[in-house]
Design a protein around this motif. Structure first.
Motif, short mmCIF file in Angstrom:
data_model
loop_
_atom_site.label_atom_id
_atom_site.label_comp_id
_atom_site.label_asym_id
_atom_site.label_seq_id
_atom_site.Cartn_x
_atom_site.Cartn_y
_atom_site.Cartn_z
N LEU A 170 -2.75 -10.58 -6.86
CA LEU A 170 -1.79 -11.60 -7.24
C LEU A 170 -0.83 -11.89 -6.09
O LEU A 170 -0.60 -13.03 -5.72
N GLN A 171 -0.29 -10.82 -5.52
CA GLN A 171 0.73 -10.98 -4.48
C GLN A 171 0.15 -11.58 -3.21
O GLN A 171 0.80 -12.40 -2.57
N THR A 172 -1.08 -11.17 -2.84
CA THR A 172 -1.69 -11.71 -1.63
C THR A 172 -1.94 -13.20 -1.77
O THR A 172 -1.61 -13.99 -0.87
N ASP A 173 -2.49 -13.61 -2.89
CA ASP A 173 -2.76 -15.04 -3.10
C ASP A 173 -1.46 -15.85 -3.11
O ASP A 173 -1.38 -16.94 -2.55
N GLY A 417 6.12 -14.77 -14.02
CA GLY A 417 6.87 -14.16 -12.92
C GLY A 417 6.69 -14.93 -11.62
O GLY A 417 7.64 -15.15 -10.86
N VAL A 418 5.45 -15.32 -11.36
CA VAL A 418 5.15 -16.10 -10.16
C VAL A 418 5.91 -17.43 -10.19
O VAL A 418 6.52 -17.83 -9.19
N VAL A 419 5.89 -18.08 -11.35
CA VAL A 419 6.55 -19.38 -11.45
C VAL A 419 8.07 -19.24 -11.27
O VAL A 419 8.69 -20.03 -10.57
N ALA A 443 -2.12 -22.63 -17.81
CA ALA A 443 -1.44 -21.36 -17.56
C ALA A 443 -0.08 -21.61 -16.92
O ALA A 443 0.91 -20.96 -17.26
N LEU A 444 -0.03 -22.58 -15.99
CA LEU A 444 1.24 -22.90 -15.33
C LEU A 444 2.21 -23.56 -16.30
O LEU A 444 3.40 -23.24 -16.32
N LEU A 445 1.68 -24.46 -17.12
CA LEU A 445 2.56 -25.15 -18.08
C LEU A 445 3.13 -24.17 -19.11
O LEU A 445 4.29 -24.25 -19.48
N GLU A 476 9.74 -8.88 -14.92
CA GLU A 476 9.12 -10.05 -15.52
C GLU A 476 10.22 -10.89 -16.18
O GLU A 476 11.24 -10.33 -16.64
N PRO A 477 10.04 -12.21 -16.27
CA PRO A 477 11.10 -13.07 -16.82
C PRO A 477 11.64 -12.63 -18.18
O PRO A 477 12.85 -12.64 -18.39
#
Length: 679
Positions: A170-173, A417-419, A443-445, A476-477
């Motif tokens: 996840l972090q690398t991407d 978390g990424v968003v 997934a993003l929405l 995490e959020p």
DNA sequence: GAGCACTGC
């Protein structure tokens, strides 16, 4: 991000011992010569000139280096030696794992003959062994991402090298996309450093072990690809003729057969989890006691992440003469740990894989066939020191039906978390962020929706003050939102303790053997309100022990000491982050209702009510679930529950469950729960 | 009445 940076816990000691060595003189002539000889014997050295020419010519270069090529330790040094490449700025080298960042850093410091933490250093969570002098800095990719939040142009770096990119964590991407944006902004001269000077372009070197080069090259607009051979030995492959019905049984017989027919050398067996590793361990030890005297004795050792460190160390003990070590491992032995002496690999062809489903909010942890790349990686573990053999407990015919690569983590994980972090880096248009493999739009929405319902975003989708605070926590959020609520409820100290406990591996040890004891121990620490407050109690009782006493206390209560130590560290980090955000750290003493209310303010999506049939149904999604039997709520399920996560294994289980009041939902999460729908 | 692969901030 300064606020989250830790003091130099181990760093101080490490640097001072190295300084002492430096005072005694850099490596002697003989040692220097030996280091140079070894460096020049590495396969990557042969590619050095070609490599450096490409690196000088192109802003971005992809390097495919097989195992043992020396790319990780050598290329940073090659780049450092050419001053024109760095412009006096740092070289950052990222790793997916902490241990790798530390060990490679130490090695390179040794090779350069400098004290660790001076020219060469590292930064990982809880540890920073770097200084003003540091020019080659090894870090976890998560750490560099955190730096990017506070310094969106990565202005301290002239070159970034991303190692082990093929693992597609996840972090690398996430980092690859971030770096691409930084490159663009620095190229367009939008960037200047803290003194207002224009920053040079950011050079990027992506390093990968497999031949999946084209996707990286394409992502970086056709960056050149350089190949470097590795140094491994051939591994002979064997397959079963028919699919195995019981691979545990097959694994046992294969091990016994290897022991009977093959030359000396240790065996590594890849399985899926703790339970079957313990079970095969019992089976093999039983058989081992009946072995005839003319074959090697079997020394069976188990290896999985939850194992106490002392037990894990047994894997590295050298095999005595006349015995053969058999390591039963999860895929921890695939990448994280390398064991010397392995000549034979037995591969079940399976591993457990976690996959998130955004619509239902459910995580699955299911036994899944491995990918071809994993099969290759596992087999390679037999050929690190000498030619080896790999016994695959599946047929050769099924190989083409396996996925080529493991699905990138970013495509099978919760992205909230990424968003949140993207928003904190002022990437407002999430959908156009350059993901190397874009996740499904849904997934993003869903993540954006969650952040909105957590009050982290304003109506334009920009991060508001609450969201900005949340992004400063390594949480995490949903968990970060609890901290904000806890200040209002007046129980930040207790809530941070609970969140720290939820951030670590389970502190309760389990194993079939110690089951009886464990239940008694857990029962003693139980708090009737549920698992969250039980965790708080464990945290407080542990913290009240002297360091000397704490080990005994853990043993008495069957608590994992390593996990507790980590929880304490996380709690310290969270507490510092809260203070730097100006959050009032107050205690609610025994008023535990306030803690539960804070948790509801963040985890309101994870709430469910009891149905007529005794099962539970999630309020928002209608998802049916069962309370996990390890929960203190299992015996007497309350009407309304809050849970930390929903994971499907054999059944749909809610883990870490507490009893809450239904009326809190409309009060504390009014955006999601109107008064009418719950009362 | 079951079980938590592995990382990371």
């Amino acid at each position: 991000m300064e606020t989250l940076r830790e003091g130099r816990e181990r760093g101080g000691g490490d640097a001072s011992t190295s300084d002492a060595r430096k005072a005694n003189g850099a490596p002697t002539g003989a040692k220097r010569e030996e280091i140079d000889r070894v460096r020049k014997s590495l396969p990557i050295y042969r590619a050095k000139d070609r490599l450096m020419e490409e690196i000088r010519k192109s802003e971005t270069v992809i390097i495919i280096g097989e195992t043992g090529s020396g790319k990780t330790t050598q290329i940073p040094q090659y780049v450092y030696e050419d001053m024109t490449l760095t412009n006096g700025l740092m070289i950052g080298v990222t790793q997916p794992r902490r241990v790798a960042a530390v060990s490679v850093s130490r090695r390179v410091a040794d090779e350069t003959g400098t004290a660790h933490g001076t020219l060469v250093g590292y930064a990982i969570r809880f540890e920073d062994v770097s200084s003003e002098e540091t020019r080659i800095k090894f870090l976890t990719d998560g750490m560099l991402l955190r730096e990017a939040v506070g310094d969106p142009l990565l202005s301290k770096y002239g070159v970034i090298m991303i190692d082990e990119a093929h693992e597609r964590t996840l972090q690398t991407d996430f980092l690859l996309g971030t770096i691409k944006g930084v490159q663009r902004r620095r190229r367009e001269s939008l960037g200047e450093d803290q003194y207002g000077r224009a920053l040079p372009p950011l050079r990027v070197i992506v390093m990968s072990a497999t031949l999946e080069a084209s996707s990286f090259s394409k992502f970086f607009d056709g960056a050149p690809v350089i190949y470097s051979r590795g140094r491994t030995f051939p591994v002979e492959m064997f397959y079963t003729e028919e699919p195995e019905e019981d691979y545990l049984d097959a694994a046992m017989w294969t091990v016994l057969q290897v022991n009977e027919e093959e030359a000396a050398g240790d065996v590594l067996v890849f399985l899926t989890g703790q339970e079957e590793i313990e079970s095969l361990g019992r089976m093999l030890r039983e058989k081992a006691s009946e072995l005839p005297s003319n074959v090697l004795k079997l020394n069976v050792v188990l290896l999985f992440a939850a194992l106490p460190p002392e037990e894990q160390m047994k894997v590295f003990e050298p095999t005595p003469l006349g015995t053969r070590k058999v390591v039963l491992a999860t895929n921890i032995a695939e990448t994280s740990l390398t064991i010397n002496g392995i000549r034979y690999v037995v591969d079940s062809g399976l591993s457990k894989l976690r996959t998130h489903h955004p619509r239902s909010g459910v995580d699955e942890l299911l036994v899944t066939p491995i990918a071809q790349s994993q099969a290759q990686q596992r087999a390679g573990r037999a050929g690190r020191e000498a030619p080896g053999k790999c016994f695959r407990l599946y047929t050769e015919e099924i190989m083409p039906s396996l996925e080529k690569y493991v699905k990138p983590e970013l495509l099978r994980t919760n992205l909230s978390g990424v968003v949140l972090q993207l928003k904190a880096m002022q990437v407002d248009d999430i959908l156009s962020f350059p993901f190397i493999d874009p996740p499904p739009k849904e997934a993003l929405l869903r993540s954006l929706e969650l952040l909105y319902s957590l009050d982290a975003l304003d109506d334009d989708g920009k991060l508001n003050d609450v969201g900005k605070k949340m992004a400063r926590f390594p949480l995490e959020p949903m968990a970060a939102r609890c901290v904000i609520a806890a200040e209002i409820e007046g129980c930040a100290i207790e809530t941070l303790a609970v969140l720290s406990m939820l951030s670590t591996d389970s502190v309760f040890q389990f194993s079939r053997e110690a089951d009886g004891q464990k239940n008694v121990a857990r029962h003693k620490l139980k708090r009737k309100e549920g698992d969250h407050l039980t965790l708080l109690r464990v945290f407080n009782e542990f913290s009240a022990c002297s360091p000397k006493r704490s080990r005994d206390w853990c043993r008495e209560h069957q608590i994992n000491h390593r996990a507790m130590t980590k929880a304490v560290k996380i709690n310290e980090q969270l507490t510092r982050a809260a203070m730097s955000q100006g959050i009032n750290l107050t205690s609610c003493e025994d008023d535990f209702t306030l803690v539960l209310r804070s948790l509801v303010s963040g985890f309101f999506m994870n709430t469910a009510s009891k149905e007529m049939d005794g099962s539970f149904k999630v309020f928002t999604t209608g998802q049916k679930l069962t309370i996990h039997p390890s929960s203190v709520m299992f015996q007497s399920p309350p009407e309304t529950i809050l849970f930390n996560e929903l994971v499907r294994t054999n059944k749909m289980y809610a883990r870490d469950v507490s009893s809450i009041k239904k009326s809190w939902l409309s009060e504390l999460a009014s955006k999601t729960f109107s008064r009418r729908s719950t009362n």
